[in-house]
Design a protein around this motif. Structure first.
Motif, PDB file in Angstrom:
ATOM      1  N   ARG A 125     -34.744   4.299  25.613  1.00 35.47           N
ATOM      2  CA  ARG A 125     -34.960   3.980  24.193  1.00 35.47           C
ATOM      3  C   ARG A 125     -36.248   3.176  24.019  1.00 35.47           C
ATOM      4  NH1 ARG A 125     -30.691   1.093  21.246  1.00 35.47           N
ATOM      5  NH2 ARG A 125     -31.002   2.517  19.506  1.00 35.47           N
ATOM      6  N   PHE A 126     -36.499   2.259  24.925  1.00 36.88           N
ATOM      7  CA  PHE A 126     -37.734   1.473  24.888  1.00 36.88           C
ATOM      8  C   PHE A 126     -38.962   2.375  24.909  1.00 36.88           C
ATOM      9  CE2 PHE A 126     -41.138  -0.227  27.633  1.00 36.88           C
ATOM     10  CZ  PHE A 126     -41.585  -1.283  26.854  1.00 36.88           C
ATOM     11  N   GLN A 127     -38.911   3.425  25.725  1.00 38.92           N
ATOM     12  CA  GLN A 127     -40.038   4.345  25.811  1.00 38.92           C
ATOM     13  C   GLN A 127     -40.284   5.059  24.487  1.00 38.92           C
ATOM     14  OE1 GLN A 127     -38.394   6.197  29.511  1.00 38.92           O
ATOM     15  NE2 GLN A 127     -40.470   6.034  30.270  1.00 38.92           N
ATOM     16  N   LYS A 128     -39.237   5.227  23.695  1.00 39.56           N
ATOM     17  CA  LYS A 128     -39.386   5.863  22.384  1.00 39.56           C
ATOM     18  C   LYS A 128     -39.856   4.871  21.327  1.00 39.56           C
ATOM     19  CE  LYS A 128     -35.167   7.514  22.120  1.00 39.56           C
ATOM     20  NZ  LYS A 128     -33.991   8.247  21.590  1.00 39.56           N
ATOM     21  N   PHE A 129     -39.417   3.617  21.426  1.00 36.20           N
ATOM     22  CA  PHE A 129     -39.652   2.647  20.363  1.00 36.20           C
ATOM     23  C   PHE A 129     -40.938   1.842  20.517  1.00 36.20           C
ATOM     24  CE2 PHE A 129     -34.741   2.166  19.996  1.00 36.20           C
ATOM     25  CZ  PHE A 129     -34.674   3.393  19.344  1.00 36.20           C
ATOM     26  N   SER A 130     -41.427   1.657  21.745  1.00 39.45           N
ATOM     27  CA  SER A 130     -42.535   0.727  21.982  1.00 39.45           C
ATOM     28  C   SER A 130     -43.883   1.422  21.914  1.00 39.45           C
ATOM     29  CB  SER A 130     -42.367   0.079  23.358  1.00 39.45           C
ATOM     30  OG  SER A 130     -42.431   1.057  24.386  1.00 39.45           O
ATOM     31  N   HIS A 131     -44.937   0.615  21.695  1.00 33.54           N
ATOM     32  CA  HIS A 131     -46.286   1.181  21.720  1.00 33.54           C
ATOM     33  C   HIS A 131     -46.704   1.430  23.168  1.00 33.54           C
ATOM     34  CE1 HIS A 131     -48.046  -2.639  22.999  1.00 33.54           C
ATOM     35  NE2 HIS A 131     -47.515  -3.264  21.947  1.00 33.54           N
ATOM     36  N   SER A 132     -47.811   2.105  23.346  1.00 34.74           N
ATOM     37  CA  SER A 132     -48.180   2.624  24.667  1.00 34.74           C
ATOM     38  C   SER A 132     -48.838   1.598  25.585  1.00 34.74           C
ATOM     39  CB  SER A 132     -49.121   3.824  24.506  1.00 34.74           C
ATOM     40  OG  SER A 132     -50.291   3.444  23.797  1.00 34.74           O
ATOM     41  N   GLN A 151     -46.886 -10.578  23.186  1.00 32.44           N
ATOM     42  CA  GLN A 151     -48.046 -10.253  22.370  1.00 32.44           C
ATOM     43  C   GLN A 151     -47.610  -9.692  21.009  1.00 32.44           C
ATOM     44  OE1 GLN A 151     -51.164 -11.020  23.105  1.00 32.44           O
ATOM     45  NE2 GLN A 151     -51.944  -9.833  24.847  1.00 32.44           N
ATOM     46  N   PRO A 152     -48.474  -9.809  19.969  1.00 31.42           N
ATOM     47  CA  PRO A 152     -48.158  -9.220  18.666  1.00 31.42           C
ATOM     48  C   PRO A 152     -47.817  -7.727  18.784  1.00 31.42           C
ATOM     49  CG  PRO A 152     -50.049 -10.665  18.465  1.00 31.42           C
ATOM     50  CD  PRO A 152     -49.739 -10.564  19.940  1.00 31.42           C
ATOM     51  N   GLU A 153     -46.867  -7.314  17.983  1.00 29.28           N
ATOM     52  CA  GLU A 153     -46.363  -5.942  17.913  1.00 29.28           C
ATOM     53  C   GLU A 153     -45.709  -5.474  19.207  1.00 29.28           C
ATOM     54  OE1 GLU A 153     -47.946  -2.957  15.432  1.00 29.28           O
ATOM     55  OE2 GLU A 153     -49.647  -4.182  14.781  1.00 29.28           O
ATOM     56  N   GLY A 154     -45.297  -6.424  20.015  1.00 34.11           N
ATOM     57  CA  GLY A 154     -44.549  -6.077  21.206  1.00 34.11           C
ATOM     58  C   GLY A 154     -43.109  -5.725  20.860  1.00 34.11           C
ATOM     59  N   THR A 155     -42.406  -5.157  21.838  1.00 34.14           N
ATOM     60  CA  THR A 155     -41.022  -4.731  21.646  1.00 34.14           C
ATOM     61  C   THR A 155     -40.107  -5.554  22.556  1.00 34.14           C
ATOM     62  OG1 THR A 155     -41.643  -2.476  21.044  1.00 34.14           O
ATOM     63  CG2 THR A 155     -39.408  -2.792  21.866  1.00 34.14           C
ATOM     64  N   ILE A 156     -39.019  -6.042  21.975  1.00 35.42           N
ATOM     65  CA  ILE A 156     -38.026  -6.811  22.718  1.00 35.42           C
ATOM     66  C   ILE A 156     -36.731  -6.009  22.762  1.00 35.42           C
ATOM     67  CG2 ILE A 156     -36.715  -8.959  22.867  1.00 35.42           C
ATOM     68  CD1 ILE A 156     -38.904 -10.279  21.169  1.00 35.42           C
ATOM     69  N   SER A 157     -36.269  -5.715  23.971  1.00 34.56           N
ATOM     70  CA  SER A 157     -35.000  -5.002  24.155  1.00 34.56           C
ATOM     71  C   SER A 157     -33.929  -6.020  24.515  1.00 34.56           C
ATOM     72  CB  SER A 157     -35.145  -3.976  25.282  1.00 34.56           C
ATOM     73  OG  SER A 157     -33.887  -3.430  25.627  1.00 34.56           O
ATOM     74  N   ILE A 158     -32.867  -6.065  23.727  1.00 36.96           N
ATOM     75  CA  ILE A 158     -31.777  -7.006  23.963  1.00 36.96           C
ATOM     76  C   ILE A 158     -30.606  -6.271  24.606  1.00 36.96           C
ATOM     77  CG2 ILE A 158     -30.129  -8.598  22.887  1.00 36.96           C
ATOM     78  CD1 ILE A 158     -32.171  -9.128  20.722  1.00 36.96           C
TER      79      ILE A 158
END
Length: 341
Positions: free
Chosen positions: A155-162, A247-254
């Motif tokens: 899911r992280f691979q789908k939701f996060s930036h590259s 960093q800004p616009e990073g993704t956090i997986s809980i």
């Protein structure tokens, strides 16, 4: 067919009950061989759920992590004696958007229906996945929790930036170990850093690019993304540390489970434009994907042997109780029951 089911009647009290399993032309009959105890099982066993929840759930057979051997398959999908992973999710509907593990109607073994502490388990063919040859059976017993990490990373691979140069993982327990190991295999070009509270545990993360005590994080640390694998009372602390260093616009997986709400620094979530998502459980696609990952990376199960804690041969309620009581006091690792019930 009469089946023996070992249910938790009340906290710390197992009982034997007998239930009929109809032998039809749709269900596969599996005899469990190796079962792994999870924190969720312990919350029921110790009575660490709200009283209303315990009243609504119990009596119930525990365990949602396990493997077994096929003893009867009228569908011809599996061979008799074939070793399989049992999938605890039991969807009753299909949705084009929502995955099976998030549908509110889906039943889950050891939570909303009897788990795998049974003599035999009756499952539809798509609730089973073949084990690759050569996989250690003790490690295979906790495939379910590994599939949860696989699911979260997918899911992280789908939701996060590259931009995934550096990924942080908070948590030095079993879930943190599993998640960081899979991250290194699924995203080999990313630097994976582990943050924990126990230096001895962190020393086991030999595959990681870096480890760090949460009390000694450098002020100039910058992460592109992060995974929270702490749970419990430490969730809020971990999430807020991640917010500080990401960093800004990073993704956090809980991924960590907490019984109580966790206050987080929403001001910085907004200022940094962060993406936060949660993951729970997994579906058949995750089990299948994980088995393929094992085949391509046979060292993954070898690394997972490091988090095997205690094993018990279990064939009586006394044995079950001993396994659960010992699991409470373990320092690290998964407790696996070699199931002879």
């Amino acid at each position: 067919m009469l089946n023996t089911v070992y249910q938790l009647k009340a906290p710390r009290q197992f009982e034997t009950v007998f239930k009929d399993i109809p032998l039809d032309d749709r269900h596969v009959l599996v005899r469990p061989t190796h079962l792994s105890i999870c924190h969720a099982d312990q919350r029921y066993y110790q009575g660490n759920r709200p009283e209303a929840v315990l009243r609504s759930k119990l009596p119930m057979a525990l365990i949602h992590e396990g493997i077994g051997k096929v003893v009867y398959d009228p569908t011809g999908t599996y061979r008799i004696g074939e070793e399989v992973v049992m999938i605890p999710n039991h969807p009753v509907e299909k949705d084009d958007i929502i995955e099976e593990n998030y549908l509110r109607s889906t039943k889950f073994c050891g939570s909303s229906k009897d788990g795998f502490m049974q003599e035999y388990v009756s499952l539809l063919p798509d609730r089973l996945v073949r084990l690759p040859e050569g996989i250690d059976k003790i490690v295979a017993a906790f495939t379910e929790i590994v599939s949860v990490s696989y699911h979260a990373i997918s899911r992280f691979q789908k939701f996060s930036h590259s931009r995934r140069r550096t990924i942080g993982v908070w948590g030095d327990g079993n879930l943190g170990y599993i998640t960081s190991l899979l991250l290194k295999k699924m995203l080999p070009d990313s630097k994976v850093c582990i943050f924990g509270v126990n230096a001895n545990k962190l020393s086991d993360f030999s595959f990681a690019d870096a480890t760090c005590l949460v009390s000694e994080i450098p002020e100039d640390l910058l992460l592109d993304h992060a995974f929270e694998c702490v749970g419990g009372n430490g969730s809020a602390i971990a999430i807020n540390q991640i917010i500080d260093y990401i960093q800004p616009e990073g993704t956090i997986s809980i991924l960590g489970v907490s019984e109580d709400p966790a206050p987080i620094n929403t001001r910085m979530v907004l200022e940094k434009g962060l993406h936060i998502f949660g993951s729970s459980r997994s579906g058949r696609a995750d089990f299948e994907g994980l088995m393929e990952l094992y085949k391509k990376n046979p060292d993954i199960p070898e690394y997972l042997e490091n988090i095997v804690g205690t094993t018990f041969e279990v064939e009586s309620i006394k044995d079950m109780t001993e396994a659960f009581e010992t699991d409470i006091h373990k320092l690290i690792g998964k407790t696996v029951m070699i199931w002879k019930g």
